[in-house]
Design a protein around this motif. Sequence first.
Motif, PDB file in Angstrom:
ATOM      1  N   PHE A 159     -18.751  21.389  -9.274  1.00 50.87           N
ATOM      2  CA  PHE A 159     -20.206  21.523  -9.326  1.00 50.87           C
ATOM      3  C   PHE A 159     -20.832  20.282  -8.708  1.00 50.87           C
ATOM      4  CE2 PHE A 159     -19.357  18.972 -13.023  1.00 50.87           C
ATOM      5  CZ  PHE A 159     -20.460  18.132 -13.143  1.00 50.87           C
ATOM      6  N   GLU A 160     -22.065  20.421  -8.263  1.00 53.88           N
ATOM      7  CA  GLU A 160     -22.805  19.310  -7.694  1.00 53.88           C
ATOM      8  C   GLU A 160     -23.923  18.926  -8.657  1.00 53.88           C
ATOM      9  OE1 GLU A 160     -23.610  19.513  -3.504  1.00 53.88           O
ATOM     10  OE2 GLU A 160     -22.019  21.013  -3.194  1.00 53.88           O
ATOM     11  N   PRO A 161     -23.944  17.675  -9.108  1.00 51.38           N
ATOM     12  CA  PRO A 161     -24.957  17.267 -10.086  1.00 51.38           C
ATOM     13  C   PRO A 161     -26.383  17.524  -9.649  1.00 51.38           C
ATOM     14  CG  PRO A 161     -23.230  15.613  -9.932  1.00 51.38           C
ATOM     15  CD  PRO A 161     -22.964  16.604  -8.843  1.00 51.38           C
ATOM     16  N   ALA A 162     -26.632  17.536  -8.340  1.00 50.25           N
ATOM     17  CA  ALA A 162     -27.987  17.805  -7.854  1.00 50.25           C
ATOM     18  C   ALA A 162     -28.266  19.292  -7.681  1.00 50.25           C
ATOM     19  CB  ALA A 162     -28.213  17.087  -6.520  1.00 50.25           C
ATOM     20  N   GLY A 163     -27.263  20.121  -7.941  1.00 47.82           N
ATOM     21  CA  GLY A 163     -27.439  21.565  -7.804  1.00 47.82           C
ATOM     22  C   GLY A 163     -27.497  22.253  -9.145  1.00 47.82           C
ATOM     23  N   LYS A 164     -27.172  23.537  -9.152  1.00 43.38           N
ATOM     24  CA  LYS A 164     -27.166  24.303 -10.394  1.00 43.38           C
ATOM     25  C   LYS A 164     -25.949  23.902 -11.227  1.00 43.38           C
ATOM     26  CE  LYS A 164     -27.195  28.992 -12.275  1.00 43.38           C
ATOM     27  NZ  LYS A 164     -27.172  30.448 -11.963  1.00 43.38           N
ATOM     28  N   LEU A 165     -26.184  23.544 -12.476  1.00 42.09           N
ATOM     29  CA  LEU A 165     -25.099  23.070 -13.342  1.00 42.09           C
ATOM     30  C   LEU A 165     -24.460  24.232 -14.092  1.00 42.09           C
ATOM     31  CD1 LEU A 165     -26.730  19.886 -14.919  1.00 42.09           C
ATOM     32  CD2 LEU A 165     -25.354  20.057 -12.837  1.00 42.09           C
ATOM     33  N   PRO A 166     -23.130  24.215 -14.243  1.00 37.02           N
ATOM     34  CA  PRO A 166     -22.481  25.219 -15.087  1.00 37.02           C
ATOM     35  C   PRO A 166     -22.885  25.008 -16.540  1.00 37.02           C
ATOM     36  CG  PRO A 166     -20.902  23.551 -14.388  1.00 37.02           C
ATOM     37  CD  PRO A 166     -22.168  23.277 -13.650  1.00 37.02           C
ATOM     38  N   ALA A 167     -23.396  26.048 -17.176  1.00 39.21           N
ATOM     39  CA  ALA A 167     -23.950  25.885 -18.526  1.00 39.21           C
ATOM     40  C   ALA A 167     -23.450  26.928 -19.513  1.00 39.21           C
ATOM     41  CB  ALA A 167     -25.469  25.925 -18.464  1.00 39.21           C
ATOM     42  N   GLU A 168     -22.624  27.863 -19.071  1.00 40.37           N
ATOM     43  CA  GLU A 168     -22.148  28.923 -19.957  1.00 40.37           C
ATOM     44  C   GLU A 168     -21.255  28.352 -21.062  1.00 40.37           C
ATOM     45  OE1 GLU A 168     -19.294  32.922 -19.771  1.00 40.37           O
ATOM     46  OE2 GLU A 168     -19.884  31.878 -17.922  1.00 40.37           O
ATOM     47  N   ARG A 169     -21.390  28.891 -22.264  1.00 38.67           N
ATOM     48  CA  ARG A 169     -20.516  28.481 -23.362  1.00 38.67           C
ATOM     49  C   ARG A 169     -19.174  29.221 -23.253  1.00 38.67           C
ATOM     50  NH1 ARG A 169     -25.674  28.796 -25.936  1.00 38.67           N
ATOM     51  NH2 ARG A 169     -26.223  26.935 -27.152  1.00 38.67           N
ATOM     52  N   TRP A 170     -18.415  28.913 -22.234  1.00 33.02           N
ATOM     53  CA  TRP A 170     -17.171  29.640 -21.953  1.00 33.02           C
ATOM     54  C   TRP A 170     -16.127  29.466 -23.048  1.00 33.02           C
ATOM     55  CZ3 TRP A 170     -13.087  26.354 -21.931  1.00 33.02           C
ATOM     56  CH2 TRP A 170     -13.334  25.012 -21.643  1.00 33.02           C
ATOM     57  N   TRP A 171     -16.180  28.367 -23.770  1.00 28.37           N
ATOM     58  CA  TRP A 171     -15.186  28.079 -24.808  1.00 28.37           C
ATOM     59  C   TRP A 171     -15.265  29.076 -25.968  1.00 28.37           C
ATOM     60  CZ3 TRP A 171     -19.145  24.899 -23.244  1.00 28.37           C
ATOM     61  CH2 TRP A 171     -20.256  24.836 -24.090  1.00 28.37           C
ATOM     62  N   ARG A 172     -16.417  29.710 -26.139  1.00 23.58           N
ATOM     63  CA  ARG A 172     -16.554  30.631 -27.269  1.00 23.58           C
ATOM     64  C   ARG A 172     -15.674  31.871 -27.124  1.00 23.58           C
ATOM     65  NH1 ARG A 172     -22.913  30.602 -29.192  1.00 23.58           N
ATOM     66  NH2 ARG A 172     -22.916  28.437 -29.966  1.00 23.58           N
ATOM     67  N   SER A 173     -15.258  32.194 -25.906  1.00 22.89           N
ATOM     68  CA  SER A 173     -14.382  33.356 -25.728  1.00 22.89           C
ATOM     69  C   SER A 173     -12.998  33.116 -26.331  1.00 22.89           C
ATOM     70  CB  SER A 173     -14.242  33.687 -24.239  1.00 22.89           C
ATOM     71  OG  SER A 173     -13.542  32.653 -23.547  1.00 22.89           O
ATOM     72  N   VAL A 174     -12.665  31.846 -26.568  1.00 23.78           N
ATOM     73  CA  VAL A 174     -11.357  31.544 -27.162  1.00 23.78           C
ATOM     74  C   VAL A 174     -11.490  30.681 -28.415  1.00 23.78           C
ATOM     75  CG1 VAL A 174      -9.979  31.836 -25.081  1.00 23.78           C
ATOM     76  CG2 VAL A 174     -11.095  29.645 -25.486  1.00 23.78           C
ATOM     77  N   SER A 175     -12.700  30.650 -28.974  1.00 21.59           N
ATOM     78  CA  SER A 175     -12.863  29.914 -30.227  1.00 21.59           C
ATOM     79  C   SER A 175     -13.876  30.564 -31.156  1.00 21.59           C
ATOM     80  CB  SER A 175     -13.298  28.466 -29.947  1.00 21.59           C
ATOM     81  OG  SER A 175     -14.585  28.437 -29.366  1.00 21.59           O
ATOM     82  N   GLY A 176     -14.814  31.296 -30.596  1.00 21.17           N
ATOM     83  CA  GLY A 176     -15.838  31.902 -31.427  1.00 21.17           C
ATOM     84  C   GLY A 176     -16.853  30.895 -31.918  1.00 21.17           C
ATOM     85  N   LEU A 177     -17.834  31.365 -32.702  1.00 20.57           N
ATOM     86  CA  LEU A 177     -18.832  30.474 -33.272  1.00 20.57           C
ATOM     87  C   LEU A 177     -18.194  29.590 -34.331  1.00 20.57           C
ATOM     88  CD1 LEU A 177     -21.866  32.885 -33.691  1.00 20.57           C
ATOM     89  CD2 LEU A 177     -21.428  31.247 -31.847  1.00 20.57           C
ATOM     90  N   ALA A 178     -18.707  28.389 -34.440  1.00 16.38           N
ATOM     91  CA  ALA A 178     -18.152  27.440 -35.395  1.00 16.38           C
ATOM     92  C   ALA A 178     -19.262  26.852 -36.241  1.00 16.38           C
ATOM     93  CB  ALA A 178     -17.408  26.326 -34.655  1.00 16.38           C
ATOM     94  N   ALA A 179     -18.892  26.354 -37.399  1.00 20.45           N
ATOM     95  CA  ALA A 179     -19.854  25.629 -38.225  1.00 20.45           C
ATOM     96  C   ALA A 179     -20.320  24.391 -37.477  1.00 20.45           C
ATOM     97  CB  ALA A 179     -19.203  25.233 -39.544  1.00 20.45           C
ATOM     98  N   ARG A 180     -21.540  23.972 -37.787  1.00 14.76           N
ATOM     99  CA  ARG A 180     -22.071  22.771 -37.150  1.00 14.76           C
ATOM    100  C   ARG A 180     -22.183  21.670 -38.205  1.00 14.76           C
ATOM    101  NH1 ARG A 180     -24.724  26.514 -33.564  1.00 14.76           N
ATOM    102  NH2 ARG A 180     -24.809  25.651 -31.461  1.00 14.76           N
ATOM    103  N   PRO A 181     -21.129  20.920 -38.430  1.00 16.41           N
ATOM    104  CA  PRO A 181     -21.182  19.901 -39.488  1.00 16.41           C
ATOM    105  C   PRO A 181     -22.107  18.743 -39.173  1.00 16.41           C
ATOM    106  CG  PRO A 181     -19.139  19.735 -38.250  1.00 16.41           C
ATOM    107  CD  PRO A 181     -19.813  20.973 -37.784  1.00 16.41           C
TER     108      PRO A 181
END
Length: 399
Positions: free
Chosen positions: A353-375
């Motif tokens: 990715f290029e910092p001056a361009g469109k940033l990757p922002a998808e929460r891709w990790w949730r497909s292999v972890s799911g929602l988690a508690a926010r301590p």
Amino acid sequence: MTGADNQPSLRMRLRSLRPDAFGADPAGARMERITRSPNFADGVFRNPEGARTRPSGSMLEFAKVYFRKEERARRSPTGTVPVHATTLADLARPPATGLRLTWMGHSSVLAEIDGRRVLFDPVWGERCSPFAFAGPKRLHPVPLPLAALGPVDVVVISHDHYDHLDLPTIRTLAGTDTVFAVPLGVGAHLERWGVPLDRIHELDWNETVRIAGISLTATPARHFCGRGLRNQQHTLWASWVVAGPEHRIYHSGDTGYFSGFRDIGAEHGPFDATMIQLGAYSEYWPDIHMTPAEAVQAHLDLQGGGPAGTLLPIHWATFNLAPHPWSEPAEWTKDAAEELGQAVAFPRPGEPFEPAGKLPAERWWRSVSGLAARPWRASAGADGASAAPRDELDLAGER
């Protein structure tokens, strides 16, 4: 001369049993330079601010937490980590803005900056360990083979821990024409593994070297060093500033939070992008690694106090090195950055990715972890993720 006289000394015999992955201790002119460093005192390198380098609290309690079955399950993804599929093709095209970052996992980042290619802390090995049969194993494959990466102008090493300085990776790179920029003392490891001395630049904090038209400055960090059974603290650890004609970037290496980020930012910033360690944190070692909240604050310090540039989270997702849940660094960073209006990139491993361009922002990790508690929060997040009960909160971000 007797037969006994021809026998190697005990020290030589013990040295011959030393695994190659332990590297080599600085000696001779290299050690003389180390002893002259203003950051070396009483026989060891010193941190810019005091830091406990051994786990605090009860080791028995830590072991209970670390090895508890349900805790171990939370520290790994629940499925296959989605590695970016077209890294090689994407890297074949030059960056449109002159700066592109590709996170390869953990702290390994390829930075293409103003026509040059800088590779930070490359770890392509299967384990961050001196042994092939034991130690933390990769949780996802490398996005592409090291040989497919193409020419690299300079390899930058932050310190000599196994998850940042990898023997098989260095031996492969030793066979190329690339040069290395490393903290004081780390060159001893590289020489032992086949890197010619004339391709090694060893820097103390606040020293700069120019390579291929860009400047690389070793800046302070709050951490420690060591690979062998004896941790002599004779190799330095560092963060790095890399500046080209048009862009400048910062790589934290491993570090605890400290006031020096403001000084680094004042002297070398602001930065188009920072790559900052925010995984493998724990209340058992609060001085040498940062929580996501601390990492976001470090980025702000480096930028002069307010949101600016792009933060790339590093040192998470690839190895299981701490008690926190696998996806927690990403979730916590996203929350902390959004509260402050700071731009953060969340690429899949291998996704340029290029910092001056469109940033990757998808929460891709949730497909292999799911929602988690926010301590780190006292209530549920806006997206509905549940919060932990108050008596189970880890308030690391509030300390």
